[in-house]
Design a protein around this motif. Structure first.
Motif, PDB file in Angstrom:
ATOM      1  N   HIS A 118      94.567 -25.723  43.918  1.00 36.61           N
ATOM      2  CA  HIS A 118      95.617 -24.773  44.302  1.00 36.61           C
ATOM      3  C   HIS A 118      95.859 -24.882  45.802  1.00 36.61           C
ATOM      4  O   HIS A 118      94.902 -24.966  46.577  1.00 36.61           O
ATOM      5  CB  HIS A 118      95.148 -23.351  43.957  1.00 36.61           C
ATOM      6  CG  HIS A 118      95.909 -22.265  44.659  1.00 36.61           C
ATOM      7  ND1 HIS A 118      97.034 -21.691  44.133  1.00 36.61           N
ATOM      8  CD2 HIS A 118      95.711 -21.658  45.860  1.00 36.61           C
ATOM      9  CE1 HIS A 118      97.483 -20.762  44.968  1.00 36.61           C
ATOM     10  NE2 HIS A 118      96.700 -20.729  46.026  1.00 36.61           N
ATOM     11  N   PRO A 119      97.117 -24.864  46.245  1.00 42.37           N
ATOM     12  CA  PRO A 119      98.360 -24.803  45.479  1.00 42.37           C
ATOM     13  C   PRO A 119      99.059 -26.164  45.490  1.00 42.37           C
ATOM     14  O   PRO A 119     100.087 -26.349  46.137  1.00 42.37           O
ATOM     15  CB  PRO A 119      99.177 -23.762  46.243  1.00 42.37           C
ATOM     16  CG  PRO A 119      98.777 -23.995  47.686  1.00 42.37           C
ATOM     17  CD  PRO A 119      97.373 -24.589  47.669  1.00 42.37           C
TER      18      PRO A 119
ATOM     19  N   LEU B  87     102.728 -13.745  48.267  1.00 39.94           N
ATOM     20  CA  LEU B  87     103.450 -14.928  47.811  1.00 39.94           C
ATOM     21  C   LEU B  87     104.725 -14.536  47.077  1.00 39.94           C
ATOM     22  O   LEU B  87     105.787 -15.145  47.271  1.00 39.94           O
ATOM     23  CB  LEU B  87     102.565 -15.773  46.885  1.00 39.94           C
ATOM     24  CG  LEU B  87     101.424 -16.542  47.538  1.00 39.94           C
ATOM     25  CD1 LEU B  87     100.586 -17.228  46.470  1.00 39.94           C
ATOM     26  CD2 LEU B  87     101.960 -17.571  48.522  1.00 39.94           C
ATOM     27  N   LEU B  88     104.644 -13.520  46.237  1.00 37.32           N
ATOM     28  CA  LEU B  88     105.820 -13.080  45.490  1.00 37.32           C
ATOM     29  C   LEU B  88     106.866 -12.472  46.414  1.00 37.32           C
ATOM     30  O   LEU B  88     108.072 -12.603  46.174  1.00 37.32           O
ATOM     31  CB  LEU B  88     105.412 -12.076  44.421  1.00 37.32           C
ATOM     32  CG  LEU B  88     104.510 -12.620  43.298  1.00 37.32           C
ATOM     33  CD1 LEU B  88     104.097 -11.504  42.354  1.00 37.32           C
ATOM     34  CD2 LEU B  88     105.213 -13.741  42.538  1.00 37.32           C
ATOM     35  N   ALA B  89     106.417 -11.831  47.472  1.00 33.01           N
ATOM     36  CA  ALA B  89     107.351 -11.175  48.391  1.00 33.01           C
ATOM     37  C   ALA B  89     107.951 -12.130  49.413  1.00 33.01           C
ATOM     38  O   ALA B  89     109.126 -12.003  49.784  1.00 33.01           O
ATOM     39  CB  ALA B  89     106.643 -10.028  49.108  1.00 33.01           C
TER      40      ALA B  89
ATOM     41  N   GLY C 107     105.920 -20.355  52.344  1.00 36.00           N
ATOM     42  CA  GLY C 107     105.924 -20.836  53.723  1.00 36.00           C
ATOM     43  C   GLY C 107     104.761 -20.349  54.549  1.00 36.00           C
ATOM     44  O   GLY C 107     104.086 -21.129  55.229  1.00 36.00           O
ATOM     45  N   TRP C 108     104.478 -19.054  54.504  1.00 34.56           N
ATOM     46  CA  TRP C 108     103.380 -18.514  55.310  1.00 34.56           C
ATOM     47  C   TRP C 108     102.042 -19.081  54.849  1.00 34.56           C
ATOM     48  O   TRP C 108     101.156 -19.344  55.671  1.00 34.56           O
ATOM     49  CB  TRP C 108     103.357 -16.984  55.217  1.00 34.56           C
ATOM     50  CG  TRP C 108     102.953 -16.457  53.859  1.00 34.56           C
ATOM     51  CD1 TRP C 108     103.770 -16.191  52.806  1.00 34.56           C
ATOM     52  CD2 TRP C 108     101.614 -16.166  53.416  1.00 34.56           C
ATOM     53  NE1 TRP C 108     103.036 -15.745  51.717  1.00 34.56           N
ATOM     54  CE2 TRP C 108     101.712 -15.717  52.073  1.00 34.56           C
ATOM     55  CE3 TRP C 108     100.360 -16.238  54.022  1.00 34.56           C
ATOM     56  CZ2 TRP C 108     100.601 -15.350  51.318  1.00 34.56           C
ATOM     57  CZ3 TRP C 108      99.248 -15.870  53.261  1.00 34.56           C
ATOM     58  CH2 TRP C 108      99.375 -15.436  51.934  1.00 34.56           C
ATOM     59  N   TYR C 109     101.907 -19.271  53.537  1.00 34.67           N
ATOM     60  CA  TYR C 109     100.642 -19.766  52.994  1.00 34.67           C
ATOM     61  C   TYR C 109     100.377 -21.191  53.486  1.00 34.67           C
ATOM     62  O   TYR C 109      99.262 -21.514  53.906  1.00 34.67           O
ATOM     63  CB  TYR C 109     100.690 -19.718  51.471  1.00 34.67           C
ATOM     64  CG  TYR C 109      99.344 -19.893  50.807  1.00 34.67           C
ATOM     65  CD1 TYR C 109      98.583 -18.789  50.436  1.00 34.67           C
ATOM     66  CD2 TYR C 109      98.825 -21.158  50.542  1.00 34.67           C
ATOM     67  CE1 TYR C 109      97.344 -18.939  49.828  1.00 34.67           C
ATOM     68  CE2 TYR C 109      97.591 -21.319  49.940  1.00 34.67           C
ATOM     69  CZ  TYR C 109      96.856 -20.207  49.580  1.00 34.67           C
ATOM     70  OH  TYR C 109      95.621 -20.366  48.977  1.00 34.67           O
ATOM     71  N   ALA C 110     101.413 -22.022  53.445  1.00 36.78           N
ATOM     72  CA  ALA C 110     101.250 -23.399  53.905  1.00 36.78           C
ATOM     73  C   ALA C 110     100.926 -23.443  55.387  1.00 36.78           C
ATOM     74  O   ALA C 110     100.045 -24.201  55.819  1.00 36.78           O
ATOM     75  CB  ALA C 110     102.519 -24.192  53.604  1.00 36.78           C
ATOM     76  N   THR C 111     101.600 -22.632  56.170  1.00 41.40           N
ATOM     77  CA  THR C 111     101.372 -22.620  57.618  1.00 41.40           C
ATOM     78  C   THR C 111      99.955 -22.163  57.950  1.00 41.40           C
ATOM     79  O   THR C 111      99.268 -22.767  58.780  1.00 41.40           O
ATOM     80  CB  THR C 111     102.386 -21.702  58.308  1.00 41.40           C
ATOM     81  OG1 THR C 111     103.708 -22.199  58.065  1.00 41.40           O
ATOM     82  CG2 THR C 111     102.132 -21.634  59.806  1.00 41.40           C
TER      83      THR C 111
ATOM     84  N   MET D 105     102.202 -27.835  48.992  1.00 37.09           N
ATOM     85  CA  MET D 105     102.104 -26.378  49.061  1.00 37.09           C
ATOM     86  C   MET D 105     103.487 -25.728  49.070  1.00 37.09           C
ATOM     87  O   MET D 105     103.739 -24.754  48.346  1.00 37.09           O
ATOM     88  CB  MET D 105     101.295 -25.958  50.290  1.00 37.09           C
ATOM     89  CG  MET D 105      99.824 -26.300  50.191  1.00 37.09           C
ATOM     90  SD  MET D 105      98.802 -25.489  51.451  1.00 37.09           S
ATOM     91  CE  MET D 105      99.206 -26.473  52.889  1.00 37.09           C
ATOM     92  N   LEU D 106     104.401 -26.268  49.871  1.00 38.70           N
ATOM     93  CA  LEU D 106     105.731 -25.675  49.990  1.00 38.70           C
ATOM     94  C   LEU D 106     106.528 -25.809  48.697  1.00 38.70           C
ATOM     95  O   LEU D 106     107.384 -24.967  48.403  1.00 38.70           O
ATOM     96  CB  LEU D 106     106.490 -26.333  51.142  1.00 38.70           C
ATOM     97  CG  LEU D 106     105.981 -25.998  52.550  1.00 38.70           C
ATOM     98  CD1 LEU D 106     106.664 -26.874  53.578  1.00 38.70           C
ATOM     99  CD2 LEU D 106     106.194 -24.522  52.860  1.00 38.70           C
ATOM    100  N   ASN D 107     106.266 -26.865  47.916  1.00 37.46           N
ATOM    101  CA  ASN D 107     107.004 -27.083  46.676  1.00 37.46           C
ATOM    102  C   ASN D 107     106.432 -26.315  45.494  1.00 37.46           C
ATOM    103  O   ASN D 107     107.017 -26.319  44.406  1.00 37.46           O
ATOM    104  CB  ASN D 107     107.033 -28.576  46.339  1.00 37.46           C
ATOM    105  CG  ASN D 107     107.955 -29.358  47.264  1.00 37.46           C
ATOM    106  OD1 ASN D 107     108.790 -28.785  47.950  1.00 37.46           O
ATOM    107  ND2 ASN D 107     107.797 -30.670  47.286  1.00 37.46           N
TER     108      ASN D 107
END
Length: 289
Positions: free
Chosen positions: A53-54, A165-167, A171-175, A201-203
């Motif tokens: 993941h992810p 992630l839903l909100a 992007g923030w997760y990848a960064t 991650m972004l995809n």
């Protein structure tokens, strides 16, 4: 390591991405009410690889090339919610992922035992597969993963991350996580690898990633399961992995009788991408024993 040989026809595809491979067939299968996108390459004993993941199945490109050259039929699939497979919102348990994995194996009519490998969440899916389908497994690869059950703090953090992630999307997760997915020094030293990891991650679908995070928050402890493992097992970890440090790999090594442990230098959480030559060498040594 001697499952009965199975064969599959192969086609040549154009090189793709920073980790190209040839001789793969991209296919889809209808299993467990979803569409699974997968690659099936090579001929010989079946080696099934489960991504983390992810990410998506493209994280295994360097291993697909090496393993097919080593005489294995390699199957890599996008888990539900990831890559090109069906996105199912809500909560996806490790058991669901495990049953999807063996539903695909059944779809491919592989009756022989398979070698099964996974990294990070993929490694935990592999542990769940062993709990459910041990009689169908000839060997294990557990990379940069850990067997412990979720803590109350971890349960809250995974659900909070799922909400975000839903909100907000991926992007923030990848960064925030790129320099943890890879060793921070490799992000700048290996721009192609960093771009590949970031792109995966972004995809990724936020709904699919959130469902997996909620499912992992409910996972069981696999330490007892690992003490029952009776097949050859390779444990691999990047020496500078922040998510699953070497101590986690050493714990699994102690729990699994006669397992092999390989610590990959100059790598973080994704040694198969950061140091593919060393990772693949460890695989070859394991498979040749």
């Amino acid at each position: 390591m001697g499952p009965v040989t199975a064969t599959v026809a192969v086609l040549d595809l154009p090189n793709r991405g920073p980790f190209p491979y040839r001789g793969a067939m991209t296919r889809t299968a209808e299993v467990n009410g979803i569409t699974v996108s997968y690659d099936d390459a090579g001929s010989g004993p079946a080696f099934v690889l489960v991504h983390g993941h992810p990410f998506d199945r493209s994280m295994w490109w360097p291993q697909l090339t090496a393993l097919t050259a080593h005489g294995y039929r390699v199957i890599t699939a996008d888990l539900r919610g990831y890559g090109r497979s069906t996105v199912v919102p809500g909560l996806t348990t490790l058991e669901t992922f495990a049953r999807d994995t063996f539903a695909l194996i059944d779809h491919l009519r592989i009756e022989e035992e398979v070698v099964l490998g996974g990294l990070s969440m993929g490694g935990q899916i592999v542990m769940e597969c062993y709990r459910l389908f041990s009689e169908r497994i000839a060997g294990l690869l557990l990379a940069d993963t850990f067997p412990q059950g979720e803590t109350p703090e971890g349960h809250a953090k995974r659900n909070q991350a799922a909400d975000r992630l839903l909100a907000e999307g991926m992007g923030w997760y990848a960064t925030e996580n790129l320099s943890k997915m890879m060793a921070a020094y490799n992000v700048t030293a290996m721009p192609q690898v960093a771009e590949h990891v970031s792109r995966m991650m972004l995809n990724t679908s936020p709904e699919g990633a959130a469902a997996a995070l909620r499912g992992r928050a409910e996972r069981q402890d696999y330490q007892k399961v690992l003490t029952t493992v009776s097949v050859p097992t390779l444990i691999v970890v990047g020496r500078d992995d922040e998510f699953t440090p070497v101590a986690d790999a050493e714990l699994m090594h102690r729990l699994i009788p006669e397992s092999m442990l390989s610590v990959i230098d100059d790598a973080g959480h994704l040694p198969n991408l950061e140091q593919p030559a060393a990772f693949n060498a460890a695989l070859r040594e394991f498979l040749d024993q």
